[in-house]
Design a protein around this motif. Structure first.
Motif, short mmCIF file in Angstrom:
data_model
loop_
_atom_site.label_atom_id
_atom_site.label_comp_id
_atom_site.label_asym_id
_atom_site.label_seq_id
_atom_site.Cartn_x
_atom_site.Cartn_y
_atom_site.Cartn_z
N LEU A 239 0.73 -1.32 0.07
CA LEU A 239 0.03 -0.02 -0.05
C LEU A 239 0.77 1.19 0.01
CD1 LEU A 239 -2.85 -1.14 2.40
CD2 LEU A 239 -3.06 -0.70 -0.27
N ARG A 240 2.16 1.19 0.23
CA ARG A 240 3.09 2.29 0.61
C ARG A 240 3.24 2.64 -0.91
NH1 ARG A 240 3.70 0.64 5.72
NH2 ARG A 240 5.55 -0.71 5.21
N THR A 241 3.54 1.70 -1.52
CA THR A 241 4.05 1.77 -2.88
C THR A 241 3.03 1.96 -3.89
OG1 THR A 241 4.25 -0.52 -3.19
CG2 THR A 241 6.29 0.94 -2.49
N THR A 242 1.92 1.24 -3.82
CA THR A 242 0.87 1.28 -4.77
C THR A 242 -0.20 2.66 -4.49
OG1 THR A 242 0.59 -1.12 -4.81
CG2 THR A 242 -1.33 0.23 -5.71
N GLY A 243 -0.36 3.20 -3.30
CA GLY A 243 -1.00 4.28 -2.95
C GLY A 243 -0.75 5.42 -3.99
N PRO A 244 0.58 5.89 -3.91
CA PRO A 244 0.87 7.16 -4.72
C PRO A 244 0.91 6.67 -6.17
CG PRO A 244 2.44 6.54 -3.07
CD PRO A 244 1.51 5.46 -2.83
N GLN A 245 1.07 5.52 -6.78
CA GLN A 245 0.78 5.28 -7.95
C GLN A 245 -0.64 5.49 -8.30
OE1 GLN A 245 2.45 1.19 -8.32
NE2 GLN A 245 4.53 1.77 -8.44
N LEU A 246 -1.63 5.06 -7.53
CA LEU A 246 -2.78 5.04 -7.94
C LEU A 246 -3.23 6.33 -7.82
CD1 LEU A 246 -4.52 2.14 -5.89
CD2 LEU A 246 -4.41 2.09 -8.41
N ILE A 247 -2.81 7.31 -6.98
CA ILE A 247 -3.25 8.72 -7.12
C ILE A 247 -2.67 9.52 -8.28
CG2 ILE A 247 -2.71 10.90 -5.91
CD1 ILE A 247 -2.93 9.38 -3.10
N GLU B 251 -8.23 -6.34 -6.83
CA GLU B 251 -8.16 -5.85 -8.35
C GLU B 251 -7.37 -4.45 -8.62
OE1 GLU B 251 -11.88 -5.91 -10.45
OE2 GLU B 251 -12.59 -7.21 -8.63
N LEU B 252 -7.33 -3.64 -7.28
CA LEU B 252 -6.51 -2.25 -7.51
C LEU B 252 -5.09 -2.47 -7.15
CD1 LEU B 252 -9.06 0.21 -5.95
CD2 LEU B 252 -8.53 -0.03 -8.17
N LEU B 253 -4.69 -3.55 -6.71
CA LEU B 253 -3.22 -3.81 -6.25
C LEU B 253 -2.60 -4.16 -7.68
CD1 LEU B 253 -3.55 -5.84 -2.91
CD2 LEU B 253 -3.31 -3.40 -3.03
N ASP B 254 -1.39 -3.66 -7.76
CA ASP B 254 -0.55 -3.83 -8.91
C ASP B 254 0.19 -5.15 -8.46
OD1 ASP B 254 1.37 -3.87 -11.11
OD2 ASP B 254 2.26 -2.09 -10.37
N ALA B 255 -0.03 -6.29 -9.38
CA ALA B 255 0.26 -7.56 -9.35
C ALA B 255 1.55 -7.70 -9.90
CB ALA B 255 -0.41 -8.74 -9.95
N PRO C 267 6.64 -6.03 -7.06
CA PRO C 267 7.02 -7.23 -5.95
C PRO C 267 6.27 -7.11 -4.64
CG PRO C 267 8.84 -6.14 -7.30
CD PRO C 267 7.50 -5.31 -7.87
N ALA C 268 6.26 -5.83 -4.25
CA ALA C 268 5.62 -5.80 -2.92
C ALA C 268 3.98 -6.18 -2.84
CB ALA C 268 5.68 -4.25 -2.40
N CYS C 269 3.37 -6.12 -3.90
CA CYS C 269 2.05 -6.31 -3.98
C CYS C 269 1.54 -7.84 -4.46
CB CYS C 269 1.44 -5.42 -4.95
SG CYS C 269 1.23 -3.75 -4.22
N ALA C 270 2.51 -8.24 -5.36
CA ALA C 270 2.13 -9.74 -5.92
C ALA C 270 1.53 -10.80 -4.77
CB ALA C 270 3.16 -10.19 -6.62
N PRO C 271 2.50 -11.05 -3.76
CA PRO C 271 1.83 -12.09 -2.77
C PRO C 271 0.68 -11.62 -2.11
CG PRO C 271 4.09 -11.08 -2.33
CD PRO C 271 3.68 -10.35 -3.46
N ILE C 272 0.56 -10.28 -1.79
CA ILE C 272 -0.79 -10.03 -1.12
C ILE C 272 -2.07 -9.90 -2.17
CG2 ILE C 272 -0.49 -7.42 -1.38
CD1 ILE C 272 -2.03 -9.12 1.55
N ALA C 273 -1.79 -9.59 -3.19
CA ALA C 273 -2.75 -9.85 -4.48
C ALA C 273 -3.29 -11.18 -4.58
CB ALA C 273 -2.17 -9.41 -5.55
N SER C 274 -2.49 -11.92 -4.64
CA SER C 274 -2.63 -13.72 -4.82
C SER C 274 -3.12 -14.07 -3.59
CB SER C 274 -1.45 -14.25 -5.22
OG SER C 274 -0.39 -14.12 -4.34
N TYR C 275 -2.87 -13.66 -2.29
CA TYR C 275 -3.41 -14.16 -1.27
C TYR C 275 -4.93 -13.69 -1.14
CZ TYR C 275 -3.95 -15.28 3.70
OH TYR C 275 -4.34 -15.96 5.15
#
Length: 100
Positions: free
Chosen positions: A43-51, A77-81, A84-92
Motif C-alpha cells: 500500500l505504501r508503494t501502490t497508493g501513490p501510483q494510484l493517486i 483488483e486495485l493492487l498492482d500484481a 513485487p511488494a504487491c504480488a504476494p498480497i494480491a494472490s493471497y
C-alpha cells in the motif's frame, strides 16, 4: 491546485477504504504476520501510483471511485500484481476470495 484536490478526494474515497478493507480482510482470515507486513509495503508503494493515475486520468478516477463505493471492484483488483511488494498480497487476497 485541481490535481491536489483530485488526489485528496481519490485518497479519501479509494485509498483509505482500500487500506481499511485489506487490513480487515487479513484480520478476518487470520493472515500470517508476514502477509500483513507485505500488505503495508504494498500500500505504501501502490497508493501513490494510484493517486498519480487518478490525477492523470479523470475518467478512470471517477469510475474507480464509483466501483469501489458500490463494491464492484475488490481490493485485490486495485493492487498492482506486477509490483513485487504487491504480488504476494494480491494472490493471497484473490485465493481467499475464491475459497469464500
Amino acid at each position: 491546485m485541481i490535481g491536489e484536490w483530485i488526489a485528496s478526494l481519490f485518497a479519501a474515497f479509494v485509498i483509505d477504504p482500500l487500506q481499511a478493507d485489506i487490513q480487515q480482510r487479513l484480520e478476518e482470515m487470520k493472515a500470517p504476520v508476514e502477509v500483513v507486513t507485505q500488505a503495508g509495503d504494498c500500500l505504501r508503494t501502490t497508493g501513490p501510483q494510484l493517486i498519480d493515475r487518478a490525477t492523470g486520468d479523470l475518467w478512470w478516477a471517477g469510475t474507480t471511485v464509483v466501483y469501489v463505493a458500490t463494491g464492484l471492484t475488490s481490493p485485490a483488483e486495485l493492487l498492482d500484481a506486477g509490483n513485487p511488494a504487491c504480488a504476494p498480497i494480491a494472490s493471497y487476497l484473490t485465493s481467499a476470495e475464491a475459497e469464500a
